[in-house]
Motif scaffolding. Structure first.
Motif, PDB file in Angstrom:
ATOM      1  N   GLN A  46       0.878  -1.168   0.000  1.00  0.00           N
ATOM      2  CA  GLN A  46       0.000   0.000   0.000  1.00  0.00           C
ATOM      3  C   GLN A  46       0.912   1.213   0.000  1.00  0.00           C
ATOM      4  N   PHE A  47       0.818   2.035  -1.044  1.00  0.00           N
ATOM      5  CA  PHE A  47       1.663   3.212  -1.148  1.00  0.00           C
ATOM      6  C   PHE A  47       1.042   4.375  -0.385  1.00  0.00           C
ATOM      7  N   LYS A  52      -2.103   0.648  -4.854  1.00  0.00           N
ATOM      8  CA  LYS A  52      -1.592  -0.598  -4.297  1.00  0.00           C
ATOM      9  C   LYS A  52      -0.757  -1.284  -5.356  1.00  0.00           C
ATOM     10  N   GLY A  53       0.187  -2.077  -4.904  1.00  0.00           N
ATOM     11  CA  GLY A  53       1.045  -2.793  -5.830  1.00  0.00           C
ATOM     12  C   GLY A  53       1.360  -4.179  -5.317  1.00  0.00           C
ATOM     13  N   LYS A  54       2.031  -4.914  -6.161  1.00  0.00           N
ATOM     14  CA  LYS A  54       2.449  -6.262  -5.819  1.00  0.00           C
ATOM     15  C   LYS A  54       3.899  -6.405  -6.268  1.00  0.00           C
ATOM     16  N   MET A  55       4.712  -7.039  -5.403  1.00  0.00           N
ATOM     17  CA  MET A  55       6.125  -7.193  -5.730  1.00  0.00           C
ATOM     18  C   MET A  55       6.653  -8.510  -5.190  1.00  0.00           C
ATOM     19  N   LYS A  56       7.840  -8.843  -5.669  1.00  0.00           N
ATOM     20  CA  LYS A  56       8.619  -9.956  -5.141  1.00  0.00           C
ATOM     21  C   LYS A  56       9.921  -9.370  -4.615  1.00  0.00           C
ATOM     22  N   PHE A  64      25.156  -8.777  -0.867  1.00  0.00           N
ATOM     23  CA  PHE A  64      24.469  -7.693  -0.167  1.00  0.00           C
ATOM     24  C   PHE A  64      23.604  -6.882  -1.127  1.00  0.00           C
ATOM     25  N   ARG A  65      22.714  -7.591  -1.842  1.00  0.00           N
ATOM     26  CA  ARG A  65      21.829  -6.948  -2.815  1.00  0.00           C
ATOM     27  C   ARG A  65      20.397  -7.401  -2.567  1.00  0.00           C
ATOM     28  N   LEU A  66      19.498  -6.427  -2.447  1.00  0.00           N
ATOM     29  CA  LEU A  66      18.071  -6.694  -2.323  1.00  0.00           C
ATOM     30  C   LEU A  66      17.379  -6.070  -3.526  1.00  0.00           C
ATOM     31  N   THR A  67      16.602  -6.880  -4.238  1.00  0.00           N
ATOM     32  CA  THR A  67      15.872  -6.390  -5.405  1.00  0.00           C
ATOM     33  C   THR A  67      14.384  -6.484  -5.137  1.00  0.00           C
ATOM     34  N   GLU A  68      13.703  -5.358  -5.274  1.00  0.00           N
ATOM     35  CA  GLU A  68      12.253  -5.301  -5.186  1.00  0.00           C
ATOM     36  C   GLU A  68      11.731  -5.276  -6.618  1.00  0.00           C
ATOM     37  N   LYS A  69      11.026  -6.339  -7.018  1.00  0.00           N
ATOM     38  CA  LYS A  69      10.504  -6.433  -8.385  1.00  0.00           C
ATOM     39  C   LYS A  69       9.006  -6.161  -8.353  1.00  0.00           C
ATOM     40  N   TYR A  70       8.619  -4.985  -8.821  1.00  0.00           N
ATOM     41  CA  TYR A  70       7.220  -4.572  -8.854  1.00  0.00           C
ATOM     42  C   TYR A  70       6.602  -5.026 -10.173  1.00  0.00           C
ATOM     43  N   PHE A  71       5.526  -5.789 -10.077  1.00  0.00           N
ATOM     44  CA  PHE A  71       4.909  -6.291 -11.303  1.00  0.00           C
ATOM     45  C   PHE A  71       3.434  -5.933 -11.421  1.00  0.00           C
ATOM     46  N   LYS A  72       2.882  -5.259 -10.441  1.00  0.00           N
ATOM     47  CA  LYS A  72       1.488  -4.833 -10.507  1.00  0.00           C
ATOM     48  C   LYS A  72       1.349  -3.565  -9.684  1.00  0.00           C
ATOM     49  N   GLY A  73       0.630  -2.575 -10.220  1.00  0.00           N
ATOM     50  CA  GLY A  73       0.401  -1.343  -9.475  1.00  0.00           C
ATOM     51  C   GLY A  73       0.663  -0.112 -10.313  1.00  0.00           C
ATOM     52  N   PRO A  74       0.863   1.049  -9.648  1.00  0.00           N
ATOM     53  CA  PRO A  74       1.050   2.312 -10.365  1.00  0.00           C
ATOM     54  C   PRO A  74       2.368   2.393 -11.129  1.00  0.00           C
ATOM     55  N   SER A 100       2.630   3.640 -14.753  1.00  0.00           N
ATOM     56  CA  SER A 100       1.418   3.194 -15.443  1.00  0.00           C
ATOM     57  C   SER A 100       0.988   4.285 -16.425  1.00  0.00           C
ATOM     58  N   PRO A 101       0.218   3.926 -17.454  1.00  0.00           N
ATOM     59  CA  PRO A 101      -0.208   4.924 -18.444  1.00  0.00           C
ATOM     60  C   PRO A 101      -0.888   6.142 -17.819  1.00  0.00           C
ATOM     61  N   MET A 102      -1.650   5.939 -16.757  1.00  0.00           N
ATOM     62  CA  MET A 102      -2.355   7.069 -16.120  1.00  0.00           C
ATOM     63  C   MET A 102      -1.391   8.063 -15.480  1.00  0.00           C
ATOM     64  N   LEU A 103      -0.215   7.616 -15.085  1.00  0.00           N
ATOM     65  CA  LEU A 103       0.734   8.484 -14.383  1.00  0.00           C
ATOM     66  C   LEU A 103       1.814   9.066 -15.288  1.00  0.00           C
ATOM     67  N   ARG A 104       1.927   8.575 -16.504  1.00  0.00           N
ATOM     68  CA  ARG A 104       3.026   9.017 -17.374  1.00  0.00           C
ATOM     69  C   ARG A 104       3.000  10.506 -17.679  1.00  0.00           C
ATOM     70  N   ALA A 105       1.831  11.100 -17.689  1.00  0.00           N
ATOM     71  CA  ALA A 105       1.738  12.537 -17.951  1.00  0.00           C
ATOM     72  C   ALA A 105       2.437  13.351 -16.855  1.00  0.00           C
ATOM     73  N   PHE A 106       2.584  12.746 -15.688  1.00  0.00           N
ATOM     74  CA  PHE A 106       3.202  13.430 -14.556  1.00  0.00           C
ATOM     75  C   PHE A 106       4.625  12.930 -14.293  1.00  0.00           C
ATOM     76  N   SER A 107       5.240  12.311 -15.298  1.00  0.00           N
ATOM     77  CA  SER A 107       6.516  11.622 -15.073  1.00  0.00           C
ATOM     78  C   SER A 107       7.617  12.554 -14.570  1.00  0.00           C
ATOM     79  N   ASN A 108       7.724  13.773 -15.082  1.00  0.00           N
ATOM     80  CA  ASN A 108       8.790  14.673 -14.625  1.00  0.00           C
ATOM     81  C   ASN A 108       8.623  15.012 -13.153  1.00  0.00           C
ATOM     82  N   LYS A 109       7.414  15.370 -12.757  1.00  0.00           N
ATOM     83  CA  LYS A 109       7.147  15.701 -11.361  1.00  0.00           C
ATOM     84  C   LYS A 109       7.354  14.476 -10.468  1.00  0.00           C
TER      85      LYS A 109
END
Length: 131
Positions: A46-47, A52-56, A64-74, A100-109
């Protein structure tokens, strides 16, 4: 959206690694994440902003590497956290995500927001170990 931020922390690498790997503590330092719940081999996120998103999580203890792989959400993609060196330890956060496509218009901000949030989170981790 790709960027990298880093900070040096004067603490034991093992202690920092232990904190970074504790998914329950992510919201304590990464304020863009309100909560995380384990759901089998994935995590429900929950952001702080509506979404909301889903990750592994992939842990590489040897490097000493942790990778958060987001595959669903904004956004989708990954955030990698590396620990480099000893005394001080450099915490490196590398983001490579696609909005996500809905947020791309705000990508710079949003990029500026993500970058500042990452700098703030790294500083909170540094302060936790050094204060």
């Amino acid at each position: 959206m790709e960027f990298r931020r880093e900070i040096e922390v004067n603490s034991d690498k093992g202690r920092i690694w232990e904190l970074i790997n504790d998914y329950k503590r992510i919201p304590e330092f990464w304020h863009g994440t309100r909560s995380i719940e384990k759901d089998g081999d994935t995590y429900l996120v929950q952001f702080a902003f509506p979404g909301k998103g889903k990750m592994k999580l992939e842990k590489d203890d040897a490097n000493f590497r942790l990778t958060e792989k987001y595959f669903k959400g904004p956004f989708t993609g990954e955030k990698i956290t590396d620990l480099e060196g000893d005394n001080p330890v450099k915490i490196v956060s590398i983001w490579n995500i696609r909005l996500s496509p809905m947020l791309r218009a705000f990508s710079n901000k949003l990029q500026g927001h993500f970058e500042q949030g990452t700098e703030d989170a790294l500083k909170r981790i540094k302060d936790y170990f050094e204060s």
